[in-house]
Design an enzyme around this catalytic site. Structure first.
Site, PDB file in Angstrom:
ATOM      1  N   THR A   8      -4.391  -0.474  -2.567  1.00  0.00           N
ATOM      2  CA  THR A   8      -3.605  -1.154  -3.719  1.00  0.00           C
ATOM      3  C   THR A   8      -4.615  -1.816  -4.499  1.00  0.00           C
ATOM      4  O   THR A   8      -5.564  -2.055  -4.048  1.00  0.00           O
ATOM      5  CB  THR A   8      -2.553  -2.190  -3.266  1.00  0.00           C
ATOM      6  OG1 THR A   8      -1.856  -2.538  -4.494  1.00  0.00           O
ATOM      7  CG2 THR A   8      -3.101  -3.340  -2.648  1.00  0.00           C
ATOM      8  N   HIS A  12      -1.431  -9.481  -6.694  1.00  0.00           N
ATOM      9  CA  HIS A  12      -0.310 -10.492  -5.987  1.00  0.00           C
ATOM     10  C   HIS A  12      -0.140 -10.134  -4.525  1.00  0.00           C
ATOM     11  O   HIS A  12      -0.186 -10.807  -3.659  1.00  0.00           O
ATOM     12  CB  HIS A  12       0.943 -10.095  -6.708  1.00  0.00           C
ATOM     13  CG  HIS A  12       1.017 -10.630  -8.319  1.00  0.00           C
ATOM     14  ND1 HIS A  12       0.884 -12.324  -8.437  1.00  0.00           N
ATOM     15  CD2 HIS A  12       1.135  -9.969  -9.148  1.00  0.00           C
ATOM     16  CE1 HIS A  12       0.792 -12.288  -9.591  1.00  0.00           C
ATOM     17  NE2 HIS A  12       1.101 -11.119 -10.483  1.00  0.00           N
ATOM     18  N   ASP A  69       4.611   0.395   0.634  1.00  0.00           N
ATOM     19  CA  ASP A  69       5.715   0.567  -0.272  1.00  0.00           C
ATOM     20  C   ASP A  69       6.792  -0.133   0.028  1.00  0.00           C
ATOM     21  O   ASP A  69       7.303  -0.639   1.077  1.00  0.00           O
ATOM     22  CB  ASP A  69       6.108   2.108  -0.559  1.00  0.00           C
ATOM     23  CG  ASP A  69       6.470   2.449  -1.915  1.00  0.00           C
ATOM     24  OD1 ASP A  69       6.367   1.855  -2.996  1.00  0.00           O
ATOM     25  OD2 ASP A  69       7.463   3.095  -1.696  1.00  0.00           O
ATOM     26  N   SER A  70       7.287  -0.975  -1.120  1.00  0.00           N
ATOM     27  CA  SER A  70       8.349  -1.804  -0.885  1.00  0.00           C
ATOM     28  C   SER A  70       9.249  -1.861  -1.990  1.00  0.00           C
ATOM     29  O   SER A  70       8.833  -1.485  -3.171  1.00  0.00           O
ATOM     30  CB  SER A  70       7.834  -3.338  -0.672  1.00  0.00           C
ATOM     31  OG  SER A  70       6.937  -3.649  -1.493  1.00  0.00           O
ATOM     32  N   HIS A 176       9.822 -10.001   3.495  1.00  0.00           N
ATOM     33  CA  HIS A 176       9.572  -8.639   4.292  1.00  0.00           C
ATOM     34  C   HIS A 176       8.306  -8.302   4.374  1.00  0.00           C
ATOM     35  O   HIS A 176       8.039  -7.706   5.310  1.00  0.00           O
ATOM     36  CB  HIS A 176      10.511  -7.799   3.151  1.00  0.00           C
ATOM     37  CG  HIS A 176       9.899  -7.862   1.750  1.00  0.00           C
ATOM     38  ND1 HIS A 176      10.150  -8.878   1.071  1.00  0.00           N
ATOM     39  CD2 HIS A 176       9.298  -6.895   0.842  1.00  0.00           C
ATOM     40  CE1 HIS A 176       9.650  -8.596  -0.159  1.00  0.00           C
ATOM     41  NE2 HIS A 176       8.939  -7.423  -0.315  1.00  0.00           N
TER      42      HIS A 176
END
Length: 191
Positions: A8, A12, A69-70, A176
């Protein structure tokens, strides 16, 4: 294993995951490894998109890595925005995404939702998946200025504040991503 590639460039996410790992690993971003390509996320599941990203790094850079992935899934909206969370409104502008979600939800009584993260780890030729889910509700208006994404409209179950009203430490202790990264961390510690 002290360095680990996190597929990524989202600062953040990197900061959040680094905080959760408490220095256990030094994360390398896509920029750190010289990956400037926009890795396609064309799958229709979180598992699929995370897998595409981690597979890309192994295939093109030969490095063990993990990718996530979220997104947010809202029950009354048939689990929208789901895998389209980052571009729900057709753009990556989170203000527009939140506006669209709140407009679609309107005054619907059922405001149940959950954030879900799936991590795909590619390590020594093997593939592993880790999942984290936190249930909660969608507010009628934005509250708070911390966090990112849909944090200003999501109140986690058992709490009275949105993620955006919590400190990073508070959010990281229940999110999560925290749940999924903890599973990843435990797995790596025991290898």
């Amino acid at each position: 294993m002290n360095n680990l590639v996190f597929a990524t460039n989202n600062l953040h996410k990197i900061e959040e995951v680094q905080t959760i790992l408490k220095g256990q690993f030094t994360l390398k971003s896509l920029i750190d490894i010289g990956c400037t390509e926009d890795i396609p996320e064309t799958a229709d599941t979180f598992e699929g998109n995370a897998g595409l990203k981690s597979e890309y790094i192994v295939k093109h850079f030969g490095l063990d890595c993990f990718a996530d992935d979220s997104g947010l899934e809202v029950t009354a909206l048939n689990n929208e925005p789901g895998v389209y969370s980052a571009r729900y409104s057709g753009s990556r502008d989170m203000e527009q995404n939140i506006n669209l979600l709140l407009a679609k939800l309107g005054n619907h009584q059922n405001r149940a939702a959950h954030f879900r993260t799936v991590i795909s780890l590619r390590l020594k030729g093997e593939h592993y998946l880790f999942e984290g889910v936190i249930n909660g509700t969608i507010t009628h208006t934005r509250m708070g200025i911390e966090g990112f994404g849909y944090d200003p409209i999501f109140i986690p179950e058992g709490h009275k504040k949105t993620f955006a009203e919590m400190s990073q430490k508070e959010k990281n202790s229940i999110s999560h991503r925290f749940i999924a990264v903890n599973k990843l961390s435990s797995f790596l510690k025991n290898r």
